[in-house]
Design an enzyme around this catalytic site. Structure first.
Site, mmCIF file in Angstrom:
data_model
loop_
_atom_site.group_PDB
_atom_site.id
_atom_site.type_symbol
_atom_site.label_atom_id
_atom_site.label_comp_id
_atom_site.label_asym_id
_atom_site.label_seq_id
_atom_site.Cartn_x
_atom_site.Cartn_y
_atom_site.Cartn_z
ATOM 1 N N ASP A 67 13.515 -2.163 0.896
ATOM 2 C CA ASP A 67 12.886 -0.915 0.865
ATOM 3 C C ASP A 67 12.329 -0.576 2.105
ATOM 4 O O ASP A 67 12.289 -1.400 3.160
ATOM 5 C CB ASP A 67 11.615 -0.648 -0.111
ATOM 6 C CG ASP A 67 10.781 -1.854 -0.090
ATOM 7 O OD1 ASP A 67 10.748 -2.624 0.755
ATOM 8 O OD2 ASP A 67 10.236 -1.872 -1.171
ATOM 9 N N ASN A 136 0.947 -3.177 -9.985
ATOM 10 C CA ASN A 136 1.271 -2.429 -10.951
ATOM 11 C C ASN A 136 2.674 -3.139 -11.521
ATOM 12 O O ASN A 136 3.021 -2.390 -12.421
ATOM 13 C CB ASN A 136 1.191 -1.097 -10.614
ATOM 14 C CG ASN A 136 2.538 -0.737 -9.605
ATOM 15 O OD1 ASN A 136 3.169 -1.588 -9.292
ATOM 16 N ND2 ASN A 136 2.341 0.262 -9.206
ATOM 17 N N HIS A 138 5.262 -3.467 -9.768
ATOM 18 C CA HIS A 138 6.638 -2.758 -9.152
ATOM 19 C C HIS A 138 7.258 -4.072 -8.377
ATOM 20 O O HIS A 138 6.761 -5.052 -7.894
ATOM 21 C CB HIS A 138 6.314 -1.624 -8.298
ATOM 22 C CG HIS A 138 5.585 -1.936 -6.967
ATOM 23 N ND1 HIS A 138 4.902 -1.011 -6.180
ATOM 24 C CD2 HIS A 138 5.470 -3.136 -6.221
ATOM 25 C CE1 HIS A 138 4.172 -1.539 -5.139
ATOM 26 N NE2 HIS A 138 4.780 -2.702 -5.101
ATOM 27 N N GLU A 143 8.580 1.570 -9.224
ATOM 28 C CA GLU A 143 7.374 1.702 -9.709
ATOM 29 C C GLU A 143 7.292 1.953 -11.255
ATOM 30 O O GLU A 143 8.513 2.152 -11.908
ATOM 31 C CB GLU A 143 6.551 3.293 -9.186
ATOM 32 C CG GLU A 143 6.397 3.207 -7.782
ATOM 33 C CD GLU A 143 5.100 2.508 -7.243
ATOM 34 O OE1 GLU A 143 4.972 1.402 -7.701
ATOM 35 O OE2 GLU A 143 4.569 2.781 -6.302
HETATM 36 C C1 F6R Z 1 8.147 -4.815 -0.098
HETATM 37 C C2 F6R Z 1 7.984 -4.690 -1.427
HETATM 38 C C3 F6R Z 1 6.988 -4.751 -2.556
HETATM 39 C C4 F6R Z 1 5.722 -6.002 -2.461
HETATM 40 C C5 F6R Z 1 4.779 -5.717 -3.194
HETATM 41 C C6 F6R Z 1 3.806 -6.834 -2.961
HETATM 42 O O1 F6R Z 1 9.173 -4.967 0.478
HETATM 43 O O2 F6R Z 1 9.036 -4.295 -2.015
HETATM 44 O O3 F6R Z 1 7.451 -4.664 -3.709
HETATM 45 O O4 F6R Z 1 6.738 -7.015 -2.438
HETATM 46 O O5 F6R Z 1 4.040 -4.503 -3.126
HETATM 47 O O6 F6R Z 1 3.122 -6.926 -1.856
HETATM 48 P P1 F6R Z 1 2.125 -7.776 -1.137
HETATM 49 O O7 F6R Z 1 2.896 -9.100 -1.012
HETATM 50 O O8 F6R Z 1 1.547 -7.066 0.123
HETATM 51 O O9 F6R Z 1 1.034 -8.123 -2.270
#
Ligand code: F6R
Length: 245
Positions: A67, A136, A138, A143
């Site tokens: 992303d 959440n 995702h 989302e």
């Molecule tokens: C990042 C991504 C997100 C993260 C998720 C967890 O490229 O795709 O889905 O993996 O938000 O983020 P952290 O590791 O910072 O808790």
């Protein structure tokens, strides 16, 4: 689903790096699907150390990231292209032309999403997809929603995600409200998926995602259906699910 239990973040990072390392050794021109965020940083650091020791060679590896924020380019420190260069690509012998992320500066969302899916397709698909999980549920920026979205698409970030990501920005107002993300089918089509989850803050969502129903309201739950899914989680992250293990 395979669960690899780790003591803590460092241990989980080493174990995740071991899996990626094996992938690169077995298929030197493999396609790695990569993630940003705090979860994979230790994994990237471990891979860099093995590269520096001469144990790993990334010269033929290709990568696609999950992303990118809409509106941010490489010169913005909060962009995911900047993150990947700073935390991984600039420290290994990967050819920058073999690294791919959605282009956050492309204003035409339909064009950018179709283009990114065609990039993944032209690489022959993802051999190993690395994931983290949002509070959440995702994955990428898929989302919680009423339905799963298959391909790369442009999403409006939820307030939960904006709050979680505000820690990287000067203030919450600077967090972009939209992102381009690979879709659920893009992720499910990876031959192998590895997710790293650590810390007590992720314990409840981890239980909901992998010991609860498969639902687009918890996007990561779809991974229960993946034929080669490995969860690397530390004790704190498994604390709510521990009686179910
Ligand atoms: C990042 C991504 C997100 C993260 C998720 C967890 O490229 O795709 O889905 O993996 O938000 O983020 P952290 O590791 O910072 O808790």
């Amino acid at each position: 689903m395979r669960i690899i239990r780790a003591k803590d973040y460092a241990d989980a990072s080493r174990k995740t790096a071991n899996i990626i390392s094996a992938q690169v050794l077995l298929k030197p021109d493999c396609v790695l699907g990569l993630a940003t965020g705090s979860s994979p940083i230790g994994t990237y650091q471990q891979l860099i150390r093995w590269y520096e020791k001469g144990d790993l060679d990334f010269s033929q590896v290709r990568t696609v990231n999950l992303d990118e924020y809409v509106g941010l380019g490489a010169d913005n420190e909060q962009s995911y292209i900047h993150f990947m260069r700073e935390n991984f690509f600039d420290h290994i012998n990967i050819d920058p032309r073999n690294t791919h992320l959605p282009n956050g500066l492309e204003p035409d969302a339909r064009h950018q999403c179709a283009h990114y899916d065609s990039v993944i397709h032209s690489l022959g698909g993802v051999d190993l997809q690395l994931l983290g999980i949002g509070h959440n549920g995702h994955i990428g920026f898929n989302e919680p929603a009423e339905e799963f979205v298959k391909g790369t698409h442009c999403v409006e970030l939820t307030q939960n995600t904006i709050d979680a990501n505000a820690r990287f920005f000067e203030n919450e107002d600077q967090v972009p409200r939209k992102a381009y993300t690979m879709g659920i089918l893009d992720i499910l089509q990876a031959k192998r998926v590895v997710m790293i989850v650590t810390g007590e803050g992720k314990a409840q969502i981890l239980k909901d995602a992998f010991w609860g129903p498969v639902t687009p309201k918890v996007p990561a739950s779809i991974l229960q259906l993946h034929p080669d899914f490995t969860l690397v989680a530390d004790e704190a992250a498994l604390s709510v699910a521990k009686d179910l293990l």
